[in-house]
Design a protein around this motif. Structure first.
Motif, PDB file in Angstrom:
ATOM      1  N   ASP A 157     -48.404   1.209 -11.006  1.00 50.53           N
ATOM      2  CA  ASP A 157     -46.958   1.099 -11.481  1.00 50.53           C
ATOM      3  C   ASP A 157     -46.903   1.499 -12.948  1.00 50.53           C
ATOM      4  OD1 ASP A 157     -45.605   0.007  -9.623  1.00 50.53           O
ATOM      5  OD2 ASP A 157     -47.305  -2.463  -9.195  1.00 50.53           O
ATOM      6  N   GLU A 158     -45.660   1.622 -13.373  1.00 49.04           N
ATOM      7  CA  GLU A 158     -45.903   1.649 -14.622  1.00 49.04           C
ATOM      8  C   GLU A 158     -44.052   0.783 -15.162  1.00 49.04           C
ATOM      9  OE1 GLU A 158     -46.274   5.580 -17.011  1.00 49.04           O
ATOM     10  OE2 GLU A 158     -43.963   5.371 -16.933  1.00 49.04           O
ATOM     11  N   VAL A 159     -44.604   0.558 -16.338  1.00 45.39           N
ATOM     12  CA  VAL A 159     -43.702  -0.650 -16.759  1.00 45.39           C
ATOM     13  C   VAL A 159     -42.839  -0.536 -18.353  1.00 45.39           C
ATOM     14  CG1 VAL A 159     -43.789  -2.856 -14.377  1.00 45.39           C
ATOM     15  CG2 VAL A 159     -45.716  -2.629 -17.341  1.00 45.39           C
ATOM     16  N   GLY A 187     -41.499  -9.559 -32.457  1.00 50.77           N
ATOM     17  CA  GLY A 187     -42.168  -9.677 -31.393  1.00 50.77           C
ATOM     18  C   GLY A 187     -42.424 -10.459 -30.321  1.00 50.77           C
ATOM     19  N   VAL A 188     -41.326 -10.509 -30.189  1.00 54.91           N
ATOM     20  CA  VAL A 188     -41.115 -11.698 -28.398  1.00 54.91           C
ATOM     21  C   VAL A 188     -40.336 -10.943 -27.670  1.00 54.91           C
ATOM     22  CG1 VAL A 188     -39.746 -13.403 -27.457  1.00 54.91           C
ATOM     23  CG2 VAL A 188     -40.596 -13.444 -30.110  1.00 54.91           C
ATOM     24  N   PRO A 189     -41.535 -11.214 -25.853  1.00 51.49           N
ATOM     25  CA  PRO A 189     -40.877 -10.069 -24.960  1.00 51.49           C
ATOM     26  C   PRO A 189     -39.348 -10.453 -24.781  1.00 51.49           C
ATOM     27  CG  PRO A 189     -42.361 -11.930 -24.328  1.00 51.49           C
ATOM     28  CD  PRO A 189     -41.880 -11.740 -25.907  1.00 51.49           C
ATOM     29  N   VAL A 190     -38.839  -9.439 -24.260  1.00 50.58           N
ATOM     30  CA  VAL A 190     -37.109  -9.832 -23.834  1.00 50.58           C
ATOM     31  C   VAL A 190     -36.335  -9.467 -23.080  1.00 50.58           C
ATOM     32  CG1 VAL A 190     -36.405 -10.574 -26.832  1.00 50.58           C
ATOM     33  CG2 VAL A 190     -36.570  -8.833 -25.368  1.00 50.58           C
ATOM     34  N   ALA A 191     -37.778  -8.226 -22.045  1.00 50.11           N
ATOM     35  CA  ALA A 191     -37.074  -7.411 -21.177  1.00 50.11           C
ATOM     36  C   ALA A 191     -38.069  -6.519 -20.725  1.00 50.11           C
ATOM     37  CB  ALA A 191     -35.887  -6.470 -21.794  1.00 50.11           C
ATOM     38  N   ILE A 192     -37.852  -6.069 -19.466  1.00 45.49           N
ATOM     39  CA  ILE A 192     -38.742  -5.431 -18.643  1.00 45.49           C
ATOM     40  C   ILE A 192     -37.974  -4.205 -18.009  1.00 45.49           C
ATOM     41  CG2 ILE A 192     -40.736  -5.397 -16.801  1.00 45.49           C
ATOM     42  CD1 ILE A 192     -40.853  -8.298 -17.134  1.00 45.49           C
ATOM     43  N   ASP A 193     -38.321  -2.669 -18.208  1.00 40.55           N
ATOM     44  CA  ASP A 193     -37.410  -1.838 -17.375  1.00 40.55           C
ATOM     45  C   ASP A 193     -36.046  -2.087 -17.629  1.00 40.55           C
ATOM     46  OD1 ASP A 193     -39.557  -0.788 -16.897  1.00 40.55           O
ATOM     47  OD2 ASP A 193     -39.741  -2.077 -14.593  1.00 40.55           O
ATOM     48  N   GLY A 194     -35.775  -2.193 -19.424  1.00 42.21           N
ATOM     49  CA  GLY A 194     -34.945  -2.884 -20.090  1.00 42.21           C
ATOM     50  C   GLY A 194     -33.598  -3.578 -19.406  1.00 42.21           C
ATOM     51  N   GLU A 235     -42.646 -12.107 -14.389  1.00 42.26           N
ATOM     52  CA  GLU A 235     -42.714 -10.602 -13.704  1.00 42.26           C
ATOM     53  C   GLU A 235     -44.166  -9.745 -13.884  1.00 42.26           C
ATOM     54  OE1 GLU A 235     -40.537  -9.667 -11.462  1.00 42.26           O
ATOM     55  OE2 GLU A 235     -39.457 -11.307 -11.503  1.00 42.26           O
ATOM     56  N   LEU A 236     -44.564 -10.227 -15.061  1.00 34.63           N
ATOM     57  CA  LEU A 236     -45.741  -9.217 -14.868  1.00 34.63           C
ATOM     58  C   LEU A 236     -46.696 -10.037 -14.870  1.00 34.63           C
ATOM     59  CD1 LEU A 236     -45.945  -8.311 -18.914  1.00 34.63           C
ATOM     60  CD2 LEU A 236     -45.394  -6.851 -17.303  1.00 34.63           C
ATOM     61  N   ASN A 237     -47.174 -11.127 -14.633  1.00 37.15           N
ATOM     62  CA  ASN A 237     -48.120 -11.686 -13.594  1.00 37.15           C
ATOM     63  C   ASN A 237     -48.128 -10.998 -12.193  1.00 37.15           C
ATOM     64  OD1 ASN A 237     -49.624 -13.765 -15.172  1.00 37.15           O
ATOM     65  ND2 ASN A 237     -48.140 -15.130 -15.102  1.00 37.15           N
ATOM     66  N   VAL A 275     -41.489  -5.894 -35.716  1.00 36.35           N
ATOM     67  CA  VAL A 275     -42.512  -5.828 -34.707  1.00 36.35           C
ATOM     68  C   VAL A 275     -41.524  -5.844 -33.008  1.00 36.35           C
ATOM     69  CG1 VAL A 275     -44.282  -6.406 -33.232  1.00 36.35           C
ATOM     70  CG2 VAL A 275     -44.481  -6.932 -36.043  1.00 36.35           C
ATOM     71  N   SER A 276     -40.328  -4.670 -33.262  1.00 30.50           N
ATOM     72  CA  SER A 276     -39.470  -4.715 -32.482  1.00 30.50           C
ATOM     73  C   SER A 276     -39.587  -2.868 -31.361  1.00 30.50           C
ATOM     74  CB  SER A 276     -38.173  -4.627 -32.326  1.00 30.50           C
ATOM     75  OG  SER A 276     -37.952  -6.662 -32.499  1.00 30.50           O
ATOM     76  N   GLY A 277     -39.086  -3.082 -30.068  1.00 35.01           N
ATOM     77  CA  GLY A 277     -39.018  -2.278 -29.845  1.00 35.01           C
ATOM     78  C   GLY A 277     -39.181  -2.235 -28.599  1.00 35.01           C
ATOM     79  N   ASP A 278     -40.194  -0.886 -27.720  1.00 35.23           N
ATOM     80  CA  ASP A 278     -40.452  -0.777 -26.445  1.00 35.23           C
ATOM     81  C   ASP A 278     -42.234  -0.170 -26.710  1.00 35.23           C
ATOM     82  OD1 ASP A 278     -37.745  -1.538 -25.737  1.00 35.23           O
ATOM     83  OD2 ASP A 278     -37.723   0.682 -25.915  1.00 35.23           O
ATOM     84  N   VAL A 279     -42.580  -0.665 -24.909  1.00 36.55           N
ATOM     85  CA  VAL A 279     -44.407  -0.044 -25.284  1.00 36.55           C
ATOM     86  C   VAL A 279     -43.945   0.295 -23.596  1.00 36.55           C
ATOM     87  CG1 VAL A 279     -46.381  -0.573 -24.671  1.00 36.55           C
ATOM     88  CG2 VAL A 279     -45.123  -1.109 -27.549  1.00 36.55           C
ATOM     89  N   ARG A 280     -44.670   1.033 -22.930  1.00 32.87           N
ATOM     90  CA  ARG A 280     -44.573   1.512 -21.780  1.00 32.87           C
ATOM     91  C   ARG A 280     -46.206   1.362 -21.381  1.00 32.87           C
ATOM     92  NH1 ARG A 280     -42.433   6.607 -21.335  1.00 32.87           N
ATOM     93  NH2 ARG A 280     -44.411   8.075 -21.908  1.00 32.87           N
ATOM     94  N   LEU A 281     -46.432   1.073 -20.551  1.00 38.47           N
ATOM     95  CA  LEU A 281     -47.646   0.117 -19.895  1.00 38.47           C
ATOM     96  C   LEU A 281     -48.632   1.122 -18.306  1.00 38.47           C
ATOM     97  CD1 LEU A 281     -47.655  -2.936 -20.380  1.00 38.47           C
ATOM     98  CD2 LEU A 281     -48.880  -1.467 -22.197  1.00 38.47           C
ATOM     99  N   ARG A 282     -48.735   1.300 -18.654  1.00 38.69           N
ATOM    100  CA  ARG A 282     -49.505   2.102 -17.281  1.00 38.69           C
ATOM    101  C   ARG A 282     -50.768   1.040 -15.796  1.00 38.69           C
ATOM    102  NH1 ARG A 282     -53.384   5.736 -14.508  1.00 38.69           N
ATOM    103  NH2 ARG A 282     -53.009   7.311 -12.899  1.00 38.69           N
TER     104      ARG A 282
END
Length: 396
Positions: free
Chosen positions: A214-216, A223-230, A241-243, A333-340
């Motif tokens: 899966d890729e998210v 520094g705070v996570p605010v969204a997944i896949d937009g 969701e990530l759990n 620390v703001s931006g997007d990170v793609r994970l596999r």
């Protein structure tokens, strides 16, 4: 009323027996307090009802999941508080929140005593009692299992004698779970050579099972996570969701021997799929947006921060001072990170940020935007301390 004691109640055998033991030993009415920090499992309405059946005069349930996510998980994520030595601080993160609600409930009811179900061999009694002392120093804090010398045999006997409605099928090991992870210890795991059974895991699937990756993409703001896949979510929902998706791939399994504050070593199996994925993404985004000296210094602060939390000093002055430093580092620390996510591993495959310090033109070997002659001056300056030290050593 001062003739009441507020007990941190989980609904297990120990705290269920603790209701009667506290009432009989102290002569006080017992108020059971259950705090939902995302541990899942049994419905808390059933836990509430069991506390009343066990003799509590009142049973209070607090839904603290969002509070836990926003005020405890977020600082831990900003501090990248996950290491093989600390098993993601699963228990240590929730204890100060539970202690806070213990103190608040006791104050609201006019009680002068609070209690918890921890034994004297772990770090949890220290975490509970240090937190209570910091919030409400006049409260007395007791632990039935430790202070009344309860043993597994005596708790079972007491439950049988009084026909308490405790859950059946008590586990052969101890489990602590919340939104941030799950930790298992004791039982056959006390032998550090014993391999964990697959049945021991509940939040992660076997990483050896063949499945498609899966890729998210996780979005951070300061520094705070605010969204997944937009799609924007609360911090609680992001972790949930990530759990699920990281847990499906067996991400975040840890098997470690830890050093307890009380001076003994213990072996622990932990699962922290969402925490592992988020910290991997957060650390990578920091490398893109923070200066080198800030990153290097922050890594040392992170270790100290985690030690303080593990040692029960969540409300301590030093920990709060480190919070201020960590928060200041997160302003860009703001931006997007793609994970596999696949096969038990989380791999960063891309990162982007409007606050990025990465300059493609300077980093590219195919462009002469960077003045290579500048490296000579840096080399001479950087090697100066080594030259001085070498001359000193030759002189000696």
């Amino acid at each position: 009323m001062a003739d009441r004691v507020v007990l941190a109640y989980s609904g297990d055998l120990g705290t269920s027996v603790g209701v009667g033991w506290l009432r009989d030993t102290t002569g006080k009415d017992v108020v059971a307090l259950a705090v939902d920090v995302g541990q899942g499992g049994e419905d808390l309405d059933a836990v509430r009802a069991r506390a009343l059946e066990c003799g509590a005069v009142e049973s209070v349930v607090v839904d603290a999941r969002d509070e836990f996510a926003d005020e405890y998980v977020v600082p831990a994520l900003k501090a990248n508080a996950l290491s093989l030595r600390r098993s993601s601080l699963v228990a240590a993160l929730s204890r100060p929140l539970v202690a806070k609600h213990l103190a608040l409930t006791a104050t609201q009811l006019g009680a002068d005593t609070v209690a918890h179900g921890c034994s004297g061999t772990g770090d949890d009694p220290v975490r509970f009692e240090a937190a209570v002392a910091a919030i409400a120093p006049d409260l007395r804090c007791i632990a039935p299992v430790r202070d009344l010398a309860l043993t597994p045999d005596s708790t079972v006997a007491y439950a049988a004698e009084h026909r308490l409605p405790v859950p059946g099928g008590e586990r052969a090991y101890s489990v602590d779970q919340n939104l941030w992870g799950r930790a298992v210890e004791t039982g056959f795991l006390e032998d550090p050579w014993s391999a964990p059974d697959e049945d021991l895991y509940a939040c992660t699937q076997d990483p050896a099972t063949a499945r498609e990756p899966d890729e998210v993409t996780v979005t951070f703001e300061r520094g705070v996570p605010v969204a997944i896949d937009g799609q924007r979510f609360s911090v609680l929902r992001v972790v949930q969701e990530l759990n699920a998706v990281a847990g499906k791939h067996g991400v975040g399994r840890l098997d470690v021997v830890e050093d307890r504050l009380v001076g003994i070593k213990t072996r622990q199996i932990a699962e922290a799929p969402g925490a592992t994925a988020l910290i991997a993404a957060h650390e990578d985004l920091e490398r893109l947006t923070l200066e080198r000296d800030v990153i290097r210094y922050k890594r040392g602060v992170e270790s100290e921060w985690a030690d303080l939390v593990s040692d029960g000093l969540w409300f301590g002055s030093l920990k709060r001072s480190l919070d201020a430093f960590v928060d200041h580092t997160q302003q860009h620390v703001s931006g997007d990170v793609r994970l596999r996510l696949h096969g038990g591993l989380v791999t960063v495959t891309g990162r982007r940020s409007e606050q990025s310090l990465y300059d493609f033109d300077l980093a590219s070997d195919g462009d002469d935007a960077f003045d290579h002659s500048l490296s000579k001056g840096f080399s001479e300056l950087w090697s100066l301390p080594s030259r001085i030290a070498a001359r000193r050593d030759r002189a000696n």
